[in-house]
Design a protein around this motif. Structure first.
Motif, PDB file in Angstrom:
ATOM      1  N   GLU A  45       0.847  -1.194   0.000  1.00 40.32           N
ATOM      2  CA  GLU A  45       0.000   0.000   0.000  1.00 40.32           C
ATOM      3  C   GLU A  45       0.886   1.249   0.000  1.00 40.32           C
ATOM      4  O   GLU A  45       2.064   1.185   0.319  1.00 40.32           O
ATOM      5  N   TYR A  46       0.275   2.376  -0.350  1.00 42.47           N
ATOM      6  CA  TYR A  46       0.981   3.650  -0.278  1.00 42.47           C
ATOM      7  C   TYR A  46       0.150   4.606   0.587  1.00 42.47           C
ATOM      8  O   TYR A  46      -1.080   4.546   0.595  1.00 42.47           O
ATOM      9  N   PRO A  47       0.829   5.444   1.360  1.00 46.57           N
ATOM     10  CA  PRO A  47       0.095   6.351   2.253  1.00 46.57           C
ATOM     11  C   PRO A  47      -0.609   7.459   1.474  1.00 46.57           C
ATOM     12  O   PRO A  47      -0.060   7.993   0.516  1.00 46.57           O
ATOM     13  N   ILE A  48      -1.830   7.781   1.910  1.00 47.42           N
ATOM     14  CA  ILE A  48      -2.536   8.907   1.298  1.00 47.42           C
ATOM     15  C   ILE A  48      -2.847   9.988   2.322  1.00 47.42           C
ATOM     16  O   ILE A  48      -3.111  11.128   1.963  1.00 47.42           O
ATOM     17  N   GLU A  49      -2.807   9.619   3.607  1.00 45.98           N
ATOM     18  CA  GLU A  49      -3.078  10.606   4.656  1.00 45.98           C
ATOM     19  C   GLU A  49      -2.375  10.187   5.938  1.00 45.98           C
ATOM     20  O   GLU A  49      -2.476   9.044   6.369  1.00 45.98           O
ATOM     21  N   ASN A  50      -1.649  11.128   6.532  1.00 46.10           N
ATOM     22  CA  ASN A  50      -1.041  10.889   7.838  1.00 46.10           C
ATOM     23  C   ASN A  50      -2.059  11.222   8.911  1.00 46.10           C
ATOM     24  O   ASN A  50      -2.666  12.292   8.880  1.00 46.10           O
ATOM     25  N   LEU A  51      -2.232  10.310   9.860  1.00 46.15           N
ATOM     26  CA  LEU A  51      -3.178  10.512  10.948  1.00 46.15           C
ATOM     27  C   LEU A  51      -2.454  11.083  12.166  1.00 46.15           C
ATOM     28  O   LEU A  51      -1.236  10.926  12.305  1.00 46.15           O
ATOM     29  N   PRO A  52      -3.164  11.744  13.068  1.00 53.20           N
ATOM     30  CA  PRO A  52      -2.530  12.408  14.213  1.00 53.20           C
ATOM     31  C   PRO A  52      -1.685  11.496  15.109  1.00 53.20           C
ATOM     32  O   PRO A  52      -0.718  11.936  15.701  1.00 53.20           O
ATOM     33  N   ASP A  53      -2.036  10.202  15.189  1.00 56.75           N
ATOM     34  CA  ASP A  53      -1.283   9.290  16.056  1.00 56.75           C
ATOM     35  C   ASP A  53      -0.027   8.739  15.387  1.00 56.75           C
ATOM     36  O   ASP A  53       0.710   7.959  15.968  1.00 56.75           O
ATOM     37  N   GLY A  54       0.237   9.144  14.137  1.00 59.35           N
ATOM     38  CA  GLY A  54       1.414   8.673  13.424  1.00 59.35           C
ATOM     39  C   GLY A  54       1.115   7.556  12.449  1.00 59.35           C
ATOM     40  O   GLY A  54       1.942   7.230  11.608  1.00 59.35           O
ATOM     41  N   VAL A  56      -1.238   5.790   9.283  1.00 58.55           N
ATOM     42  CA  VAL A  56      -1.623   6.361   7.998  1.00 58.55           C
ATOM     43  C   VAL A  56      -2.903   5.729   7.469  1.00 58.55           C
ATOM     44  O   VAL A  56      -3.254   4.609   7.828  1.00 58.55           O
ATOM     45  N   ARG A  57      -3.579   6.471   6.614  1.00 58.86           N
ATOM     46  CA  ARG A  57      -4.641   5.924   5.786  1.00 58.86           C
ATOM     47  C   ARG A  57      -3.960   5.652   4.456  1.00 58.86           C
ATOM     48  O   ARG A  57      -3.155   6.460   3.981  1.00 58.86           O
ATOM     49  N   SER A  58      -4.269   4.516   3.833  1.00 62.53           N
ATOM     50  CA  SER A  58      -3.514   4.136   2.639  1.00 62.53           C
ATOM     51  C   SER A  58      -4.415   3.528   1.572  1.00 62.53           C
ATOM     52  O   SER A  58      -5.581   3.229   1.827  1.00 62.53           O
ATOM     53  N   MET A  59      -3.815   3.344   0.403  1.00 61.95           N
ATOM     54  CA  MET A  59      -4.476   2.719  -0.737  1.00 61.95           C
ATOM     55  C   MET A  59      -3.527   1.675  -1.319  1.00 61.95           C
ATOM     56  O   MET A  59      -2.310   1.853  -1.278  1.00 61.95           O
ATOM     57  N   PRO A  60      -4.074   0.604  -1.896  1.00 60.22           N
ATOM     58  CA  PRO A  60      -3.203  -0.417  -2.506  1.00 60.22           C
ATOM     59  C   PRO A  60      -2.541   0.099  -3.781  1.00 60.22           C
ATOM     60  O   PRO A  60      -3.123   0.889  -4.519  1.00 60.22           O
ATOM     61  N   PHE A  61      -1.312  -0.368  -4.030  1.00 53.46           N
ATOM     62  CA  PHE A  61      -0.633  -0.050  -5.283  1.00 53.46           C
ATOM     63  C   PHE A  61      -1.386  -0.652  -6.464  1.00 53.46           C
ATOM     64  O   PHE A  61      -1.451  -0.066  -7.529  1.00 53.46           O
ATOM     65  N   ASP A  62      -1.939  -1.836  -6.253  1.00 50.41           N
ATOM     66  CA  ASP A  62      -2.673  -2.532  -7.311  1.00 50.41           C
ATOM     67  C   ASP A  62      -4.093  -1.983  -7.380  1.00 50.41           C
ATOM     68  O   ASP A  62      -4.874  -2.149  -6.446  1.00 50.41           O
ATOM     69  N   PRO A  63      -4.468  -1.338  -8.485  1.00 50.40           N
ATOM     70  CA  PRO A  63      -5.801  -0.735  -8.577  1.00 50.40           C
ATOM     71  C   PRO A  63      -6.929  -1.765  -8.594  1.00 50.40           C
ATOM     72  O   PRO A  63      -8.084  -1.417  -8.372  1.00 50.40           O
ATOM     73  N   ASP A  64      -6.596  -3.033  -8.847  1.00 49.58           N
ATOM     74  CA  ASP A  64      -7.615  -4.077  -8.861  1.00 49.58           C
ATOM     75  C   ASP A  64      -7.963  -4.591  -7.468  1.00 49.58           C
ATOM     76  O   ASP A  64      -8.921  -5.334  -7.303  1.00 49.58           O
ATOM     77  N   VAL A  65      -7.153  -4.231  -6.489  1.00 50.54           N
ATOM     78  CA  VAL A  65      -7.407  -4.660  -5.119  1.00 50.54           C
ATOM     79  C   VAL A  65      -8.318  -3.630  -4.456  1.00 50.54           C
ATOM     80  O   VAL A  65      -7.961  -2.461  -4.329  1.00 50.54           O
ATOM     81  N   ILE A  66      -9.499  -4.085  -4.066  1.00 50.44           N
ATOM     82  CA  ILE A  66     -10.476  -3.182  -3.460  1.00 50.44           C
ATOM     83  C   ILE A  66     -10.916  -3.750  -2.124  1.00 50.44           C
ATOM     84  O   ILE A  66     -11.079  -4.952  -1.972  1.00 50.44           O
ATOM     85  N   GLY A  67     -11.125  -2.869  -1.183  1.00 54.23           N
ATOM     86  CA  GLY A  67     -11.681  -3.284   0.101  1.00 54.23           C
ATOM     87  C   GLY A  67     -10.726  -4.018   1.009  1.00 54.23           C
ATOM     88  O   GLY A  67     -11.148  -4.772   1.861  1.00 54.23           O
TER      89      GLY A  67
END
Length: 168
Positions: A45-54, A56-67
């Motif tokens: 996965e790659y980070p898309i948002e840093n959260l306050p506790d350190g 991250v919210r992330s998304m998979p590198f593979d666009p076919d992977v969902i959920g």
């Protein structure tokens, strides 16, 4: 299990890692009167948002992977509890994503960690070749940030034994 005013020891954790890495990190945590933060880095996965506790919210590198679940792995958390709770250290977890050295270094900076603890890889030919091409997380950490990095040998080879790339 986190206290606000304690210093922090950061340990990189992965499924299947030897307990010795956790015990070593816990020992330094006690010596420094600190809290232990156990960080798992999801390399798929790659980070898309840093959260306050350190974490991250992330998304998979593979666009076919969902959920996919982008939280700290439950089985790893249970294992950490089994090893760390009897050692009586304050500990918490963080979910990170992306390149491990960069993610751990960024979290260490955010937490103002005293120390980063990582384990070595097994010394098999396959792991040695992967480390040659990908680079060592410990080496990258040691060269790209100012905090001490403690490398715990996971499966050391006895002196005089050739390493996989040294044998015929």
């Amino acid at each position: 299990m986190e206290a606000q005013n304690l210093s922090t020891v950061l340990v990189g954790v992965i499924p299947g890692m030897p307990d010795s890495v956790l015990r070593t990190a816990a020992g330094f945590t006690r010596q420094l009167d600190a809290q232990l933060v156990c960080a798992f880095v999801d390399v798929s996965e790659y980070p898309i948002e840093n959260l306050p506790d350190g974490s991250v919210r992330s998304m998979p590198f593979d666009p076919d992977v969902i959920g996919t679940e982008t939280t700290f792995p439950r089985d790893l958390s249970d294992r950490l509890a089994g090893v760390l709770d009897p050692l009586h250290v304050q500990w918490s977890t963080r979910y990170l994503a992306g390149e491990p050295a960069k993610a751990l270094s960024s979290l260490a900076e955010q937490l103002d960690a005293e120390l980063i603890v990582v384990g070595t890889r097994d010394s098999t030919i396959r792991d040695s070749v992967r480390e040659f091409f990908d680079g060592s997380v410990a080496t990258r950490l040691a060269h790209r940030q100012h905090r001490p990095v403690l490398v715990v040998p996971v499966n050391p080879v006895s002196a005089g034994t050739p390493l996989p790339w040294e044998s015929d």
